[in-house]
Design a protein around this motif. Structure first.
Motif, PDB file in Angstrom:
ATOM      1  N   TYR A 245     -36.273 -12.751  44.019  1.00 14.55           N
ATOM      2  CA  TYR A 245     -36.963 -13.467  45.082  1.00 14.55           C
ATOM      3  C   TYR A 245     -36.698 -12.823  46.432  1.00 14.55           C
ATOM      4  O   TYR A 245     -35.846 -11.939  46.564  1.00 14.55           O
ATOM      5  N   ARG A 246     -37.409 -13.291  47.452  1.00 15.73           N
ATOM      6  CA  ARG A 246     -37.112 -12.874  48.822  1.00 15.73           C
ATOM      7  C   ARG A 246     -35.774 -13.483  49.242  1.00 15.73           C
ATOM      8  O   ARG A 246     -35.461 -14.607  48.869  1.00 15.73           O
ATOM      9  N   ASN A 247     -35.025 -12.733  50.044  1.00 18.05           N
ATOM     10  CA  ASN A 247     -33.681 -13.157  50.416  1.00 18.05           C
ATOM     11  C   ASN A 247     -33.606 -13.614  51.872  1.00 18.05           C
ATOM     12  O   ASN A 247     -34.199 -12.990  52.754  1.00 18.05           O
ATOM     13  N   ILE A 248     -32.875 -14.689  52.096  1.00 20.33           N
ATOM     14  CA  ILE A 248     -32.490 -15.124  53.437  1.00 20.33           C
ATOM     15  C   ILE A 248     -30.972 -15.115  53.489  1.00 20.33           C
ATOM     16  O   ILE A 248     -30.318 -15.670  52.606  1.00 20.33           O
ATOM     17  N   VAL A 249     -30.420 -14.456  54.502  1.00 18.71           N
ATOM     18  CA  VAL A 249     -28.965 -14.347  54.632  1.00 18.71           C
ATOM     19  C   VAL A 249     -28.557 -15.058  55.917  1.00 18.71           C
ATOM     20  O   VAL A 249     -29.074 -14.753  56.992  1.00 18.71           O
ATOM     21  N   MET A 250     -27.632 -15.990  55.809  1.00 20.52           N
ATOM     22  CA  MET A 250     -27.175 -16.714  56.987  1.00 20.52           C
ATOM     23  C   MET A 250     -25.696 -17.035  56.873  1.00 20.52           C
ATOM     24  O   MET A 250     -25.152 -17.105  55.772  1.00 20.52           O
ATOM     25  N   GLY A 251     -25.046 -17.192  58.033  1.00 26.79           N
ATOM     26  CA  GLY A 251     -23.641 -17.549  57.989  1.00 26.79           C
ATOM     27  C   GLY A 251     -22.821 -16.846  59.056  1.00 26.79           C
ATOM     28  O   GLY A 251     -23.340 -16.305  60.041  1.00 26.79           O
ATOM     29  N   ASP A 252     -21.508 -16.855  58.827  1.00 28.30           N
ATOM     30  CA  ASP A 252     -20.516 -16.309  59.748  1.00 28.30           C
ATOM     31  C   ASP A 252     -20.120 -14.916  59.267  1.00 28.30           C
ATOM     32  O   ASP A 252     -19.409 -14.776  58.280  1.00 28.30           O
ATOM     33  N   PHE A 253     -20.569 -13.887  59.995  1.00 30.63           N
ATOM     34  CA  PHE A 253     -20.292 -12.505  59.599  1.00 30.63           C
ATOM     35  C   PHE A 253     -18.920 -12.036  60.079  1.00 30.63           C
ATOM     36  O   PHE A 253     -18.441 -10.997  59.653  1.00 30.63           O
ATOM     37  N   ASN A 254     -18.308 -12.764  61.014  1.00 30.35           N
ATOM     38  CA  ASN A 254     -17.059 -12.317  61.636  1.00 30.35           C
ATOM     39  C   ASN A 254     -17.178 -10.896  62.165  1.00 30.35           C
ATOM     40  O   ASN A 254     -16.214 -10.122  62.150  1.00 30.35           O
ATOM     41  N   PHE A 287     -15.094 -17.782  72.944  1.00 29.08           N
ATOM     42  CA  PHE A 287     -14.147 -16.727  73.300  1.00 29.08           C
ATOM     43  C   PHE A 287     -14.088 -16.632  74.813  1.00 29.08           C
ATOM     44  O   PHE A 287     -15.121 -16.682  75.493  1.00 29.08           O
ATOM     45  N   ASP A 288     -12.883 -16.490  75.363  1.00 30.44           N
ATOM     46  CA  ASP A 288     -12.691 -16.565  76.804  1.00 30.44           C
ATOM     47  C   ASP A 288     -13.307 -15.388  77.562  1.00 30.44           C
ATOM     48  O   ASP A 288     -13.786 -15.553  78.679  1.00 30.44           O
ATOM     49  N   LEU A 289     -13.276 -14.193  76.982  1.00 32.16           N
ATOM     50  CA  LEU A 289     -13.593 -12.993  77.745  1.00 32.16           C
ATOM     51  C   LEU A 289     -15.087 -12.757  77.936  1.00 32.16           C
ATOM     52  O   LEU A 289     -15.529 -12.394  79.016  1.00 32.16           O
ATOM     53  N   PHE A 290     -15.878 -12.931  76.896  1.00 32.87           N
ATOM     54  CA  PHE A 290     -17.308 -12.649  76.981  1.00 32.87           C
ATOM     55  C   PHE A 290     -18.035 -13.381  75.850  1.00 32.87           C
ATOM     56  O   PHE A 290     -17.411 -13.790  74.869  1.00 32.87           O
ATOM     57  N   PRO A 291     -19.348 -13.573  75.966  1.00 22.10           N
ATOM     58  CA  PRO A 291     -20.096 -14.275  74.912  1.00 22.10           C
ATOM     59  C   PRO A 291     -20.127 -13.468  73.616  1.00 22.10           C
ATOM     60  O   PRO A 291     -20.440 -12.273  73.624  1.00 22.10           O
ATOM     61  N   VAL A 292     -19.807 -14.110  72.526  1.00 24.34           N
ATOM     62  CA  VAL A 292     -19.717 -13.444  71.223  1.00 24.34           C
ATOM     63  C   VAL A 292     -20.734 -14.037  70.256  1.00 24.34           C
ATOM     64  O   VAL A 292     -20.816 -15.259  70.091  1.00 24.34           O
ATOM     65  N   ARG A 293     -21.516 -13.177  69.625  1.00 33.83           N
ATOM     66  CA  ARG A 293     -22.501 -13.615  68.623  1.00 33.83           C
ATOM     67  C   ARG A 293     -22.115 -13.014  67.275  1.00 33.83           C
ATOM     68  O   ARG A 293     -22.328 -11.838  67.022  1.00 33.83           O
ATOM     69  N   ILE A 294     -21.528 -13.845  66.406  1.00 33.22           N
ATOM     70  CA  ILE A 294     -21.094 -13.367  65.097  1.00 33.22           C
ATOM     71  C   ILE A 294     -21.685 -14.201  63.954  1.00 33.22           C
ATOM     72  O   ILE A 294     -21.381 -13.956  62.792  1.00 33.22           O
ATOM     73  N   ASP A 295     -22.519 -15.176  64.292  1.00 31.91           N
ATOM     74  CA  ASP A 295     -23.202 -15.994  63.285  1.00 31.91           C
ATOM     75  C   ASP A 295     -24.693 -15.654  63.327  1.00 31.91           C
ATOM     76  O   ASP A 295     -25.274 -15.551  64.418  1.00 31.91           O
ATOM     77  N   PHE A 296     -25.299 -15.510  62.157  1.00 28.22           N
ATOM     78  CA  PHE A 296     -26.667 -14.992  62.107  1.00 28.22           C
ATOM     79  C   PHE A 296     -27.518 -15.738  61.079  1.00 28.22           C
ATOM     80  O   PHE A 296     -27.000 -16.262  60.086  1.00 28.22           O
TER      81      PHE A 296
END
Length: 327
Positions: A245-254, A287-296
């Protein structure tokens, strides 16, 4: 100083193509890419605005990495007024519902339950899930949870309003991190949903704690976790390629959108819903220092992304992300 910052940012553009197992120290640079982008923007403003001179160096480097810049910040977003169109997806690392009182609140389980009810996504993927008696996700008829640590307390969970016709786990060894999948029948189609929680670096969001930690030990731990993430993503991609099937990937990539593991996953015919419809910094981790995007939330390229939003509610050390897509 400008030359050093520009060269470091230029070097970071190679990171998605460099295996952490080959150059683990270089991979650590991916965590600093947001800072490098901001520094080069500051230099650009400094030369042009304050000194009224041409700022070719930083300008060229920023233009060359325009996809990196848009991964950090999007000026305008996209949304649809018809909230019934397409399917809605929610990913949230719930941090075991504040089990150890990281947040000064006694109602986090109830607050998260109320939040999910208000958003009412068709599919909800939770990471670091803990069976708390004060949670209520009874609006979902279908559920798959998998515990992958020794004490059987933390799980990855997929909640769905549509029937789950098949399910499974990649069962990573010697770690509480894991990836699970569900095949979900939606109307006349079937999708495979991957709920991902890649190896954690165990970095505190508090900069004071980071400064107190031994820098060599911290660096070594991050290098090892990058290598383990590569192994986990290799397993994920092999599994995805066997999917009917077609895949959807989501979650916390760290890990960030500038990393090797992110690029490997996206290269499997997926698109980042934040890049397509998001707005602002897309911050998903405190995170205090800068905006972090690790969830997708990554969906097939042929899907239309109708909406994306980061929801800034302090219910965990992560922020939930929501997207609506047209199949």
């Amino acid at each position: 100083m400008n030359s050093i910052a520009a060269f470091a940012l230029l070097l970071s553009y190679l990171l998605p193509y460099v295996s952490p197992k080959t150059f683990p120290l270089l991979s650590v640079l991916s965590l600093a890419v947001p800072i490098l982008i901001v520094v080069n923007v500051v230099f650009l403003i400094y030369w042009v605005v304050l000194l009224n001179k041409k700022a070719i160096l930083s300008l060229v480097v920023l233009v060359l990495g325009i996809s990196h810049v848009t991964s950090l910040y999007k000026i305008s977003g996209k949304s649809t007024e018809d909230t019934t169109d397409g399917i809605s997806l929610l990913s949230f690392n719930v941090r075991s519902f504040n089990r150890f009182s990281w947040i000064d609140s006694k109602t986090i389980p109830q607050d998260i339950s109320a939040f999910v009810r208000s958003e009412s996504p068709d599919i909800f993927c939770a990471q670091e899930y803990y069976n708390n008696p004060d949670t209520d996700f009874s609006q979902y008829q279908y559920k798959f949870e998998d515990f992958n640590n020794d004490n059987g307390e933390l799980a990855l969970v997929v909640f769905s309003k549509y029937p789950i016709v098949n399910k499974g786990s990649l069962h990573f060894k010697k770690t509480a991190n894991n990836i699970i999948f569900c095949d979900i029948a939606i109307q006349k189609d079937t999708l495979r949903i991957y709920n991902v929680h890649l190896q954690s670096h165990k970095i505190s969001s508090n900069t004071n704690r980071i400064s107190q930690e031994d820098s060599q030990k911290l660096l070594k731990r991050i290098q090892i976790s990058f290598e383990r993430q590569q192994e986990q993503v290799d397993e994920l991609i092999e599994h995805m390629r066997q999917s009917p099937y077609r895949n959807i990937v989501m979650g916390d990539f760290n890990n960030s959108a500038y990393s090797y593991v992110y690029d490997k996953i996206v290269s499997e015919g997926l698109q980042d819903t934040f890049k397509e419809a998001g707005k602002g910094f897309g911050k998903t981790w405190e995170f205090d220092l800068f905006p972090v995007r690790i969830d997708f939330i990554l969906v097939p390229e042929e899907y239309e992304v109708l909406e994306f939003k980061n929801i800034h509610q302090e219910l965990s050390d992560h922020y939930p992300i929501f997207s609506r897509v047209q199949l």
